[in-house]
Design an enzyme around this catalytic site. Structure first.
Site, PDB file in Angstrom:
ATOM      1  N   ASP A 180       0.832  -1.208   0.000  1.00 38.13           N
ATOM      2  CA  ASP A 180       0.000   0.000   0.000  1.00 38.13           C
ATOM      3  C   ASP A 180       0.862   1.251   0.000  1.00 38.13           C
ATOM      4  O   ASP A 180       2.057   1.222   0.343  1.00 38.13           O
ATOM      5  CB  ASP A 180      -0.963   0.003   1.191  1.00 38.13           C
ATOM      6  N   GLU A 223       0.036  -1.315   5.609  1.00 35.50           N
ATOM      7  CA  GLU A 223       1.085  -0.910   6.536  1.00 35.50           C
ATOM      8  C   GLU A 223       0.961   0.572   6.883  1.00 35.50           C
ATOM      9  O   GLU A 223       1.191   0.977   8.029  1.00 35.50           O
ATOM     10  CB  GLU A 223       2.459  -1.183   5.918  1.00 35.50           C
TER      11      GLU A 223
END
Length: 393
Positions: free
Chosen positions: A81, A143
């Site tokens: 991400d 994350e």
């Protein structure tokens, strides 16, 4: 491997808008398809909604009495991400890779798709190496919003009985060795008061005003850590920090607000427990704030939810992975960083872990994010050496 392979992979990865609010499944499918074409069967650990997935793949040992072994070896870990580009002024499309003056621009190039691209481009070489131990790829979701995805994957690793000798998390460190980082914990707080017309203030219980008192108390705790420690001078910010970063409340200028919501975080030095830090806030709420609120409104309450977090990392210098990565990079300096990574989570389940990856953290999260070609080359050389270290492991 040539430069183009890394670039092609990075172009592919950047092209997927994996901002944390979005799904990462298309990116994961691209990784899966490439691995499966090379005979590697990855497994996945999804979020509850099945809209996001972690990917874990094992490249078994290829030679010696342990040929085919899947236990032990080294994990290369990265998150898929990226942070939003909303409100940022970019000179180019952030989701199209652009090369300029020896650098590759695009969201995630530095943090941290450059590392994933290099690992994927090297996979054919890893498979061809006469390794006596396996290599593993661990790519996570979410994350950037509190290391939400990795725990799902790590729980599955434990459940499957997978044993690993060490892990390298490829966050941007300019290919320097980072042996420690702070923990991060993020809390959502809801202060529930009682609404009233603002001309009848004594009939209400002002949620915003009590939230403000709590926020000021959090700042007081933060100031105490800054003034009194504990300290670790190897960190760029050598003490634990606490900040309030979002707030909302109220419905009109003439209405006492019944609800105020805010988020706060603290970034703790290794060795400091989350429970001890949060206990200060809990005691203040219980003994100071709530009694005042309940004197105005008996049903007043404050809800606090620790909705995201990741533990601190403090790698042992004598750990095999630390010694190996220091030997391969030639970097003997002690570096500790204030930002968090998933490394502490790997360490928490017994996998010795360090942080080392391409790009500068100074470029992460910013408009016109980039990673230099030189950094990607450095990463390639390091990962190739890491793979070769398993030939005689």
């Amino acid at each position: 491997m040539n430069q183009q392979n890394k670039r092609q992979w990075l172009e592919t990865l950047v092209g997927f808008d994996t901002t944390s609010r979005n799904s990462n499944l298309e990116l994961i499918a691209a990784l899966r398809d490439s691995l499966e074409q090379q005979g590697i069967k990855p497994w996945f650990a999804h979020n509850k909604e099945k809209t996001k997935a972690n990917l874990f793949a094992t490249l078994p040992a290829t030679t010696g009495p342990n040929a085919g072994a899947t236990q032990g070896g080294i994990v290369l870990s990265g998150h898929t991400d990226v942070v939003p580009v909303d409100g940022q002024k970019w000179d180019t499309d952030p989701f199209k890779l652009v090369e300029k003056d020896g650098a590759l621009y695009g969201r995630g190039t530095c943090d941290m798709k450059g590392f994933i691209a290099t690992a994927m481009a090297l996979t054919p070489e890893f498979l061809a190496m006469p390794r006596t131990k396996p290599m593993h790829l661990a790519f996570s979701f979410d994350e950037e919003i509190g290391c939400i995805g990795a725990p799902v994957m790590l729980e599955e690793i434990v459940k499957r009985g997978i044993k690993v000798d060490g892990c390298v998390v490829g966050e941007p460190t300019s290919m320097n060795v980072v042996v420690a980082h702070k923990g991060i914990n993020v809390f959502a707080c809801k202060v529930h008061g009682k609404s009233a017309h603002s001309s009848l203030t004594p009939q209400g219980c002002n949620a915003i005003e009590y939230a403000a008192r709590m926020i000021c108390a959090i700042r007081d705790f933060a100031d105490a850590y800054k003034a009194n420690g504990p300290y670790d001078q190897f960190f760029d910010v050598p003490f634990t920090t606490m900040t309030t970063n979002q707030i909302r409340g109220g419905i009109a200028v003439n209405t006492i607000p019944e609800l105020c919501e805010f988020t706060y975080e603290f970034r703790n030095l290794p060795g400091m427990t989350v429970a001890d830090i949060q206990a200060q806030i809990d005691v203040y709420v219980r003994d100071v704030l709530l009694p005042k609120m309940k004197a105005e409104f008996a049903d007043a309450r404050i809800e606090i939810d620790n909705f995201a977090g990741s533990p601190a990392l403090e790698a042992a210098e004598q750990a095999a992975i630390t010694e190996l990565v220091r030997a391969l990079t030639g970097d003997r300096q002690t570096r500790k960083v204030a930002y968090g990574t998933e490394a502490g989570l790997f360490q928490q389940i017994g996998i010795p872990t360090i942080v080392c990856g391409p790009g500068s953290i100074d470029n992460a999260h910013k408009p016109n994010e980039f990673v230099t070609l030189a950094q990607l080359d450095h990463c390639e050389q390091f990962l190739r050496k890491l793979g070769k270290s398993l030939e005689a492991a």
